[in-house]
Design an enzyme around this catalytic site. Structure first.
Site, PDB file in Angstrom:
ATOM      1  N   ASP A  70     -31.177  29.898  17.157  1.00 18.50           N
ATOM      2  CA  ASP A  70     -30.455  30.387  18.328  1.00 18.50           C
ATOM      3  C   ASP A  70     -29.228  29.528  18.637  1.00 18.50           C
ATOM      4  OD1 ASP A  70     -32.118  32.512  18.659  1.00 18.50           O
ATOM      5  OD2 ASP A  70     -33.252  31.673  20.336  1.00 18.50           O
ATOM      6  N   GLY A  71     -29.331  28.223  18.391  1.00 17.36           N
ATOM      7  CA  GLY A  71     -28.177  27.357  18.611  1.00 17.36           C
ATOM      8  C   GLY A  71     -27.009  27.740  17.718  1.00 17.36           C
ATOM      9  N   ASN A 145     -25.379  32.734  26.751  1.00 17.40           N
ATOM     10  CA  ASN A 145     -26.681  32.554  27.394  1.00 17.40           C
ATOM     11  C   ASN A 145     -26.572  32.241  28.874  1.00 17.40           C
ATOM     12  OD1 ASN A 145     -28.430  33.145  25.344  1.00 17.40           O
ATOM     13  ND2 ASN A 145     -29.147  31.058  25.024  1.00 17.40           N
ATOM     14  N   ASP A 175     -32.359  19.766  40.823  1.00 13.54           N
ATOM     15  CA  ASP A 175     -31.795  19.073  39.663  1.00 13.54           C
ATOM     16  C   ASP A 175     -30.606  19.834  39.096  1.00 13.54           C
ATOM     17  OD1 ASP A 175     -33.740  17.183  39.932  1.00 13.54           O
ATOM     18  OD2 ASP A 175     -34.893  17.765  38.165  1.00 13.54           O
ATOM     19  N   GLY A 187     -33.928  32.032  27.569  1.00 13.08           N
ATOM     20  CA  GLY A 187     -33.634  30.663  27.189  1.00 13.08           C
ATOM     21  C   GLY A 187     -33.995  29.670  28.288  1.00 13.08           C
ATOM     22  N   LEU A 190     -35.749  31.101  31.350  1.00 13.71           N
ATOM     23  CA  LEU A 190     -37.188  31.348  31.224  1.00 13.71           C
ATOM     24  C   LEU A 190     -37.968  30.046  31.374  1.00 13.71           C
ATOM     25  CD1 LEU A 190     -39.517  33.307  30.554  1.00 13.71           C
ATOM     26  CD2 LEU A 190     -39.076  32.863  28.137  1.00 13.71           C
ATOM     27  N   SER A 191     -37.470  28.975  30.782  1.00 12.36           N
ATOM     28  CA  SER A 191     -38.147  27.675  30.875  1.00 12.36           C
ATOM     29  C   SER A 191     -38.183  27.159  32.308  1.00 12.36           C
ATOM     30  CB  SER A 191     -37.436  26.651  29.987  1.00 12.36           C
ATOM     31  OG  SER A 191     -37.461  27.034  28.640  1.00 12.36           O
ATOM     32  N   ALA A 210     -35.913  22.905  39.225  1.00 12.60           N
ATOM     33  CA  ALA A 210     -36.728  21.993  40.038  1.00 12.60           C
ATOM     34  C   ALA A 210     -36.200  21.889  41.462  1.00 12.60           C
ATOM     35  CB  ALA A 210     -36.788  20.609  39.378  1.00 12.60           C
TER      36      ALA A 210
END
Length: 290
Positions: A70-71, A145, A175, A187, A190-191, A210
């Protein structure tokens, strides 16, 4: 027919597949062009001598084949730019949400490509404006993205004031904050707890990283929205990222984010529909109770 091949991250596995793809295309009498990075990485000098090196692409190129994960696909966007050349990704990495082919099905995929048994998925991009700091973006202020802001050189939260279409939304204490396209929803978004959005859904997603204010949740916006962000905090600077590109910005720099006026086309084969990709990559249905 002319096809471009790139391999943004050079390693022995990727180079091996690149050489195989090039030889396959040349066997079909395709005019193959490569970028300087791949030219430097190829070990077969006899093969190199038969190839042309390109510096930019135009509509005379039928496809850009990108070898990697993906990168690598995100790097391919900076190669294609506004040329409208479709991208076919061959995954030699791990997850590979954006790539169309796994390395194990390479020969089958290239045959389907040759037989024109595919569809094109148009993927929207984001554009960012940062005023006097615009030159830091190297004439390509776009991301496939996500565009995100995050803290730098501190463990403390940053404060992110957000406006939508000129209307104040909220101040995030977090953060950082992610603004993602539907493509980017699988990407970083989702995380960070954001929703998955189908690539063709006309939307943007704002997801805090966060957040300290616990009542803040991800927000889905129509893709015609203009977002303004302004960051402040204990340090003098924060980070701004456009996919894999990262720059430092002074605090209180107005950041304007909107949908770009062009899109990127990627190849999708009939057996790699988005729902199939979700099941495969996220292991949905592996639990036999499902």
């Amino acid at each position: 027919m002319q096809i471009a091949v790139i391999c943004p991250f050079i390693n022995s596995i990727a180079i091996g597949y690149a050489e195989g793809v090039i030889e396959h295309l040349m066997g079909l009498k395709v005019n193959v062009i490569i970028d300087k990075n791949l030219n430097d990485g190829l070990e077969d000098n006899a093969l190199k001598e038969q190839l042309s090196v390109f510096t930019s692409l135009d509509s005379s190129t039928y496809f850009l084949i990108c070898i990697g994960g993906d990168g690598s696909m995100l790097q391919a966007v900076t190669t294609v730019r506004e040329s409208n050349v479709p991208i076919l990704g061959i995954n030699t990495g791990r997850l590979g949400f954006l790539t169309s082919l796994q390395k194990e099905s390479l020969n089958k995929g290239l045959q389907l490509l040759w037989e024109k048994k595919f569809t094109l998925i148009n993927r929207s991009l984001l554009e960012v404006e940062i005023g006097e700091q615009q030159s830091l973006l190297n004439d390509f202020p776009y991301a496939l993205n996500e565009i995100s802001v995050s803290r730098k050189d501190t463990a403390s939260l940053i404060s992110i004031q957000a406006e939508i279409e000129g209307h104040p939304l909220t101040t995030y204490w977090a953060d950082g904050l992610i603004v993602a396209t539907p493509t980017g929803s699988t990407g970083y978004n989702l995380s960070s707890g954001g929703p998955i959005v189908l690539p063709e859904t006309p939307s943007l997603v704002m997801t805090p990283i966060a957040p300290h204010n616990l009542n803040i949740r991800p927000l889905v916006l129509p893709d015609h929205s203009t977002i303004k962000l302004e960051v402040s905090g204990r340090e003098d600077q924060h980070l701004l990222s456009l996919d894999s590109r990262l720059i430092s910005l002074p605090h209180n720099t107005p950041i304007y984010i909107k949908k770009a006026n062009f899109s990127i086309a990627t190849v999708q084969f009939n057996d790699t529909a988005f729902y199939s990709v979700l099941r495969e990559k996220l292991y949905w249905g592996v639990d036999k109770r499902n």
